[in-house]
Design an enzyme around this catalytic site. Structure first.
Site, PDB file in Angstrom:
ATOM      1  N   HIS A 102       0.836  -1.147  -0.027  1.00 45.54           N
ATOM      2  CA  HIS A 102      -0.093  -0.081   0.054  1.00 45.54           C
ATOM      3  C   HIS A 102       0.790   1.231   0.078  1.00 45.54           C
ATOM      4  CE1 HIS A 102      -4.243   1.353   0.425  1.00 45.54           C
ATOM      5  NE2 HIS A 102      -3.537   2.573   1.036  1.00 45.54           N
ATOM      6  N   ASP A 180     -13.478   3.327   7.802  1.00 43.51           N
ATOM      7  CA  ASP A 180     -12.477   4.033   7.020  1.00 43.51           C
ATOM      8  C   ASP A 180     -13.098   4.653   5.597  1.00 43.51           C
ATOM      9  OD1 ASP A 180      -9.735   4.965   6.030  1.00 43.51           O
ATOM     10  OD2 ASP A 180      -9.871   3.571   4.609  1.00 43.51           O
ATOM     11  N   ARG A 187     -12.431  13.010   4.489  1.00 43.53           N
ATOM     12  CA  ARG A 187     -11.165  13.837   4.552  1.00 43.53           C
ATOM     13  C   ARG A 187     -10.887  14.380   3.191  1.00 43.53           C
ATOM     14  NH1 ARG A 187      -7.208   9.276   5.647  1.00 43.53           N
ATOM     15  NH2 ARG A 187      -5.669  10.775   5.467  1.00 43.53           N
ATOM     16  N   SER A 202      -5.888   4.810   8.676  1.00 41.25           N
ATOM     17  CA  SER A 202      -6.742   4.761   7.283  1.00 41.25           C
ATOM     18  C   SER A 202      -5.985   3.583   6.573  1.00 41.25           C
ATOM     19  CB  SER A 202      -6.810   5.819   6.484  1.00 41.25           C
ATOM     20  OG  SER A 202      -7.006   5.507   5.276  1.00 41.25           O
ATOM     21  N   LYS A 206      -7.351  -1.029   6.633  1.00 39.35           N
ATOM     22  CA  LYS A 206      -8.007  -1.891   5.620  1.00 39.35           C
ATOM     23  C   LYS A 206      -6.925  -2.886   5.172  1.00 39.35           C
ATOM     24  CE  LYS A 206      -7.482   1.856   2.752  1.00 39.35           C
ATOM     25  NZ  LYS A 206      -7.696   3.167   3.075  1.00 39.35           N
TER      26      LYS A 206
HETATM   27  N1  URA Z   1      -4.084   5.670   1.607  1.00 42.29           N
HETATM   28  C1  URA Z   1      -5.010   5.273   2.410  1.00 42.29           C
HETATM   29  O1  URA Z   1      -5.531   4.378   2.310  1.00 42.29           O
HETATM   30  N2  URA Z   1      -5.229   6.275   3.139  1.00 42.29           N
HETATM   31  C2  URA Z   1      -4.477   7.627   3.366  1.00 42.29           C
HETATM   32  O2  URA Z   1      -4.898   8.449   4.128  1.00 42.29           O
HETATM   33  C3  URA Z   1      -3.590   7.815   2.634  1.00 42.29           C
HETATM   34  C4  URA Z   1      -3.369   6.931   1.529  1.00 42.29           C
END
Ligand code: URA
Length: 442
Positions: A102, A180, A187, A202, A206
């Site tokens: 990620h 989230d 956000r 966040s 996930k």
């Molecule tokens: N990726 C995410 O899932 N959340 C964030 O806040 C920034 C990047």
């Protein structure tokens, strides 16, 4: 002294209320575990309003959170939905090597698109809960959905089947960490993206919920990152690695440069097109370098050795995997990718070498062109984007094209061009080289 007695109304009364929690954070206080659990749960259920969560997010943005607050906020977000478990799945009689990656968000950061098939081709299994665009950064889902027919809305059984049969599924988080999903969208439209606690929770909620056994984080540093300085990005990476470990997810991070966009394409469909070039064995050097560096980390984290991921780009196996993955999710790569109906090319004002091409300005320009959102649930333009003709370190002659902008709505050009004011420096000498991969945090 007067003693008051009354019949306690019992469990029907909420133990907390949003205004008190907002006020506590607004005034620099620390939220209790119980308050965090309550507000995340109540917001997910709709008992706390978007307006209230927006105010709380802004208070967190301004005041920050302690380590224990971040850990509890993340755990509450994980607990807001289900946690997938693929440990029972087998391929050729062996457990799957479940590993994911990620990014904390960048400009031109299409790396997931070539990376997932490279790792598939090397024997990994990637359950990738991907995100949509956030602020000035693009989202993998918005990019992939520009492929005609592609769907990221995959039921759980389908994810399991794809992991077993193909080695990957790229899906919208859906019922994973639904807190989230709501907070992320909020956000995006309330200028509360650039916050270490909110990014860390966040990303990790996930990723903890999605069922990978190992995770590699690409933590961006520079103007195009949400956190600009190396020190802040290091702290973010450390926080996320520790959150992963605390939840039994083996996590490591690379710190990588995001002062200038990755590759030559920024937007939705244009980034898919550039990813296809990489999968065909070409593409910009930095995109290939980062794809392979992250692939090596993922393979190592998953305990897969003996395969050179670069071979999968050379011999076409990664491309085959990508085609199979896209087809499984309804996409048709034989149909043309969308391109913005209108284009505008900006040219160099002087002759020399591009010394700086600023990632944040490019990201904001592409967002203005319609590649991202400024209102809840807004539909992005798949054809919106920008092509970079001259990158940092490349020579240019006055009058030559520097950037071409694409959109379906030409009234957006003026604002996009305004974002690019001052984004490019042309000088006599090449800029000093900057490493793409700055550090590794385990
Ligand atoms: N990726 C995410 O899932 N959340 C964030 O806040 C920034 C990047």
């Amino acid at each position: 002294m007067t003693q008051f007695t009354f019949d306690a109304p019992g469990s029907n009364v909420a133990p907390f209320d949003a205004p008190t929690i907002i006020r506590t954070k607004r005034d620099g206080g620390v939220l209790s575990d119980a308050a965090i659990d309550w507000v995340i749960d109540a917001y997910t259920r709709g008992a706390v309003a978007d307006e209230q969560m927006s105010a709380l997010l802004m208070a967190i943005f301004l005041r920050g959170m302690t380590g224990p607050e971040i850990a509890r906020w993340t755990a509450a977000m994980v607990n807001s939905g289900e946690r997938l478990d693929f440990t029972d799945l087998r391929r050729d009689g062996r457990p799957l090597a479940l590993v994911d990656k990620h990014s904390t968000g960048g400009v031109g950061d299409k790396i997931t698109i070539p990376l997932v098939p490279v790792v598939m081709a090397c024997g990994g299994a990637v359950p990738q809960a991907a995100g949509r665009g956030l602020g000035h950064t693009g989202g993998t889902l918005d990019k992939l959905e520009s492929i005609p027919g592609f769907s990221a809305e995959l039921p759980k059984e389908r994810i399991r089947q794809q992991l077993c049969e193909l080695g990957a599924a790229i899906f919208a988080a859906g019922e994973l960490a639904p807190a989230d999903r709501k907070i992320y969208a909020l956000r995006d439209i309330t200028a509360t993206t650039e916050s270490l606690p909110l990014i860390a929770s966040s990303v990790m909620s996930k990723k903890i919920a999605e069922g990978a056994r190992a995770l590699v984080l690409d933590t961006k540093v520079g103007s195009g990152a949400f956190l600009k300085t190396e020190a802040e990005s290091r702290e973010l990476a450390r926080t996320m690695v520790d959150l992963g470990s605390a939840h039994g997810l083996s996590t490591r991070a690379l710190l990588t440069d995001m002062a200038t966009p990755l590759g030559r394409a920024v937007g939705n469909a244009v980034e898919v097109e550039e990813s296809l070039e990489v999968l065909a064995g070409g593409g910009p050097r930095d995109v290939v370098e980062l794809t392979l560096a992250l692939a090596r980390e993922m393979l190592d984290a998953a305990g897969l050795d003996g395969v050179d991921p670069a071979d999968t780009l050379r011999d076409g196996t990664a491309m085959d995997r990508f085609r199979a993955l896209v087809a499984a999710q309804g996409g048709d790569l034989n149909r043309p990718l969308p391109v913005g109906r209108c284009s505008e090319t900006l040219t160099a004002s002087s002759t020399g070498v591009v010394r700086r091409l600023d990632a944040l300005a490019v990201g904001l320009a592409v967002w203005r062109l319609g590649a991202g959102r400024s209102a809840p649930g807004e539909q992005v333009q798949f054809g919106a984007g920008l092509r970079i003709h001259r990158r940092e370190g490349e020579p240019v002659t006055a009058g030559e094209p520097l950037l071409t902008l694409y959109t379906d709505t030409p009234e957006r050009f003026a604002a996009a061009v305004a974002e690019l004011d001052g984004a490019v420096d042309i000088g006599d000498t090449a800029p000093p080289p900057r490493p793409l991969i700055i550090d590794r945090i385990v």
